[in-house]
Design a protein around this motif. Sequence first.
Motif, PDB file in Angstrom:
ATOM      1  N   ASN A  72       0.886  -1.438  -0.124  1.00  0.00           N
ATOM      2  CA  ASN A  72      -0.013  -0.084   0.017  1.00  0.00           C
ATOM      3  C   ASN A  72       0.834   1.288   0.022  1.00  0.00           C
ATOM      4  N   ILE A  73       1.956   1.148  -0.750  1.00  0.00           N
ATOM      5  CA  ILE A  73       2.975   2.346  -0.904  1.00  0.00           C
ATOM      6  C   ILE A  73       3.033   3.423   0.333  1.00  0.00           C
ATOM      7  N   THR A  74       3.773   2.566   1.419  1.00  0.00           N
ATOM      8  CA  THR A  74       4.269   3.325   2.518  1.00  0.00           C
ATOM      9  C   THR A  74       5.702   3.977   2.231  1.00  0.00           C
ATOM     10  N   LYS A  75       6.380   3.370   1.364  1.00  0.00           N
ATOM     11  CA  LYS A  75       7.842   4.082   1.003  1.00  0.00           C
ATOM     12  C   LYS A  75       8.825   3.665   1.838  1.00  0.00           C
ATOM     13  N   CYS A  76       8.462   2.931   2.924  1.00  0.00           N
ATOM     14  CA  CYS A  76       9.343   2.450   3.976  1.00  0.00           C
ATOM     15  C   CYS A  76      10.608   1.825   3.219  1.00  0.00           C
ATOM     16  N   CYS A  77      10.416   0.727   2.286  1.00  0.00           N
ATOM     17  CA  CYS A  77      11.172   0.067   1.604  1.00  0.00           C
ATOM     18  C   CYS A  77      12.515   1.112   1.056  1.00  0.00           C
ATOM     19  N   THR A  78      11.840   2.143   0.611  1.00  0.00           N
ATOM     20  CA  THR A  78      12.617   3.099  -0.214  1.00  0.00           C
ATOM     21  C   THR A  78      13.633   3.882   0.698  1.00  0.00           C
ATOM     22  N   GLU A  79      13.073   4.104   1.938  1.00  0.00           N
ATOM     23  CA  GLU A  79      13.736   4.984   2.767  1.00  0.00           C
ATOM     24  C   GLU A  79      14.987   4.167   3.368  1.00  0.00           C
ATOM     25  N   VAL A  80      14.877   3.004   3.436  1.00  0.00           N
ATOM     26  CA  VAL A  80      15.922   1.989   4.269  1.00  0.00           C
ATOM     27  C   VAL A  80      17.097   1.587   3.252  1.00  0.00           C
ATOM     28  N   CYS A  81      16.784   1.685   1.722  1.00  0.00           N
ATOM     29  CA  CYS A  81      17.639   1.311   0.979  1.00  0.00           C
ATOM     30  C   CYS A  81      19.000   1.963   0.792  1.00  0.00           C
ATOM     31  N   PRO A  82      20.074   1.250   1.066  1.00  0.00           N
ATOM     32  CA  PRO A  82      21.305   1.946   0.896  1.00  0.00           C
ATOM     33  C   PRO A  82      21.955   2.122  -0.310  1.00  0.00           C
ATOM     34  N   GLU A  83      21.209   1.654  -1.447  1.00  0.00           N
ATOM     35  CA  GLU A  83      21.706   1.820  -2.816  1.00  0.00           C
ATOM     36  C   GLU A  83      20.968   3.078  -3.268  1.00  0.00           C
ATOM     37  N   HIS A  84      19.952   3.545  -2.373  1.00  0.00           N
ATOM     38  CA  HIS A  84      18.811   4.724  -2.935  1.00  0.00           C
ATOM     39  C   HIS A  84      18.213   4.413  -4.109  1.00  0.00           C
ATOM     40  N   ILE A  85      17.750   3.083  -4.134  1.00  0.00           N
ATOM     41  CA  ILE A  85      16.848   2.785  -5.377  1.00  0.00           C
ATOM     42  C   ILE A  85      15.530   3.264  -5.041  1.00  0.00           C
ATOM     43  N   LYS A  86      14.900   3.960  -5.934  1.00  0.00           N
ATOM     44  CA  LYS A  86      13.611   4.577  -5.531  1.00  0.00           C
ATOM     45  C   LYS A  86      12.638   3.272  -6.020  1.00  0.00           C
ATOM     46  N   ILE A  87      12.606   2.449  -4.898  1.00  0.00           N
ATOM     47  CA  ILE A  87      11.768   1.061  -4.910  1.00  0.00           C
ATOM     48  C   ILE A  87      10.196   1.580  -5.282  1.00  0.00           C
ATOM     49  N   THR A  88       9.822   2.098  -4.497  1.00  0.00           N
ATOM     50  CA  THR A  88       8.150   2.595  -4.689  1.00  0.00           C
ATOM     51  C   THR A  88       7.808   3.217  -6.026  1.00  0.00           C
ATOM     52  N   ASP A  89       8.718   4.556  -6.237  1.00  0.00           N
ATOM     53  CA  ASP A  89       8.245   5.331  -7.261  1.00  0.00           C
ATOM     54  C   ASP A  89       8.589   4.791  -8.680  1.00  0.00           C
ATOM     55  N   ASN A  90       9.801   4.005  -8.757  1.00  0.00           N
ATOM     56  CA  ASN A  90      10.124   3.620 -10.016  1.00  0.00           C
ATOM     57  C   ASN A  90       9.859   2.268 -10.498  1.00  0.00           C
ATOM     58  N   ALA A  91       9.345   1.523  -9.289  1.00  0.00           N
ATOM     59  CA  ALA A  91       9.202   0.095  -9.551  1.00  0.00           C
ATOM     60  C   ALA A  91       7.797  -0.440  -9.280  1.00  0.00           C
ATOM     61  N   ILE A  92       7.595  -0.179  -8.134  1.00  0.00           N
ATOM     62  CA  ILE A  92       6.178  -0.626  -7.534  1.00  0.00           C
ATOM     63  C   ILE A  92       4.945  -0.015  -8.198  1.00  0.00           C
ATOM     64  N   ILE A  93       4.989   1.256  -8.214  1.00  0.00           N
ATOM     65  CA  ILE A  93       3.914   2.167  -8.679  1.00  0.00           C
ATOM     66  C   ILE A  93       3.662   2.095 -10.184  1.00  0.00           C
ATOM     67  N   PRO A  94       4.714   2.015 -11.032  1.00  0.00           N
ATOM     68  CA  PRO A  94       4.675   1.605 -12.495  1.00  0.00           C
ATOM     69  C   PRO A  94       4.188   0.307 -12.816  1.00  0.00           C
ATOM     70  N   MET A  95       4.458  -0.891 -12.001  1.00  0.00           N
ATOM     71  CA  MET A  95       3.921  -2.009 -11.911  1.00  0.00           C
ATOM     72  C   MET A  95       2.575  -2.158 -11.565  1.00  0.00           C
ATOM     73  N   LYS A  96       2.047  -1.550 -10.684  1.00  0.00           N
ATOM     74  CA  LYS A  96       0.734  -1.453 -10.242  1.00  0.00           C
ATOM     75  C   LYS A  96      -0.102  -0.860 -11.350  1.00  0.00           C
ATOM     76  N   GLU A  97       0.427   0.422 -11.979  1.00  0.00           N
ATOM     77  CA  GLU A  97      -0.329   0.833 -13.110  1.00  0.00           C
ATOM     78  C   GLU A  97      -0.663  -0.052 -14.240  1.00  0.00           C
ATOM     79  N   ARG A  98       0.589  -0.693 -14.476  1.00  0.00           N
ATOM     80  CA  ARG A  98       0.374  -1.818 -15.556  1.00  0.00           C
ATOM     81  C   ARG A  98      -0.612  -2.832 -15.307  1.00  0.00           C
ATOM     82  N   VAL A  99      -0.704  -3.292 -14.061  1.00  0.00           N
ATOM     83  CA  VAL A  99      -1.430  -4.266 -13.727  1.00  0.00           C
ATOM     84  C   VAL A  99      -2.973  -3.988 -13.803  1.00  0.00           C
TER      85      VAL A  99
END
Length: 335
Positions: A202-229
Motif C-alpha cells: 500500500n505504498i508506504t515507501k518504507c522500503c525506499t527509505e532504508v535502501c542503502p543503494e538509494h533505489i527508488k523502489i516505490t516510485d520507479n518499480a512498484i507504482i509503475p508495475m501497479k499501473e500496468r496491472v
Amino acid sequence: MERHFRVWRGDSSGGEIQDFDVEVNEGEVVLDIIHRLQATQTPDLACRWNCKAGKCGSCSMEINGKPRLGCMTRMSTFEEDETVTITPLRAFPIIRDLVTDVSFNYEKARETPAFAPPPDVRPGDYRMQQVDVERSQEFRKCIECFLCQNTCHVVRDHEENKQAFSGPRYFIRAAELDMHPLDDRGDRKEYAQARQGLGYCNITKCCTEVCPEHIKITDNAIIPMKERVVDRRYDPLVWLGRKIFRRDQLDSAPAGSGRESMAPSTSAGVTGVAAGLSASGARPPEAPPLNVDGRLDVAEMVAQHAGGPSPFGDDQKFPLPEGGITYRHPEPEKD
C-alpha cells in the motif's frame, strides 16, 4: 572515548539485550564496534559480515530501531551521550545473536520466473537500445541486503503473509524483467498480481527509505508495475479491446510475444528514466532560444574564452596558398 552500547544476545529459544561500554575512535562505523566487542569482551558474539564496503549486504541489522548496514552507519551520526542499541532483523527467524535466517528471500527468488529470451534470437544477437538499458539499470544496483524486505510491514507485522507476498526486493525484479525488451514472457504482470502479492503493498515507501543503494523502489518499480496491472486487468476499455482485437493488433511488440509497449509512468513522484527523463533523472537538455527570424543569437556562437596564439604564426594569409603552410612550433615560455 567510551560509548554505551546495548546488543541483543540469544538464539531461537530466546535472549535478552546486554549492556556494554566500548571504546570508540574517530571515523569508526558500527561494525567496527562489533568487531571490538568480539575482540575484547564477548568473543562468541555472532554477526554476519563480508566486504565492509556497503556492497555485499551481509551486515544487515537494526540500529536504534532502524534497519541499516553496520558497515555504512558511522558513529558520528549519533550524539556523544546517545546509547546505541543493536538488534537483529525483526522480520526473519533468529539463528544466533545478530544473525538471522533470510532463506525466505532465496525461496522467493527461486519462485520468480527467470529471464526468457525470444526463441528466434540466438545468444550473441541480443540488441537493446540505451534507453531500455538505463530504465532497468537502477534495479540492478540491489545488493540484496534485504533491509527493504525487513522493514516492509506486510511481512514484518504479519508472519502469515509470507507465503503469498514476495516483498519489494522481488517487485523490482519483476518490474525490471517486465521493462526488458528482450524478455519473452508476457505474464509478468499477472504473476506479480496473482503469485507475488503486489496488491498487498500500500505504498508506504518504507522500503525506499532504508535502501542503502538509494533505489527508488516505490516510485520507479512498484507504482509503475501497479499501473500496468490495473491497465491490464481492470481497465474496461482494455478488457473490451482484448476481447475484440487480436493480441498482435494491440501490442507494439512482434505478434505472439505478449509484450506491451512501455510508456513512461505518469504518476507523481516517479523520477529518472521511468518518467521518460535521462539516466541522471534531470531534465533533458534544452536548445538555446532562437530569434524571431529562427536563427541563434550571435552571442550563442561566440567562444567564452579567447583562443591561444596560432602555432602557424601570425603572418598566414587565408585562403591558404597552394604551396601549403609551414608549421612553427610555439616558443617555450621564458622564466
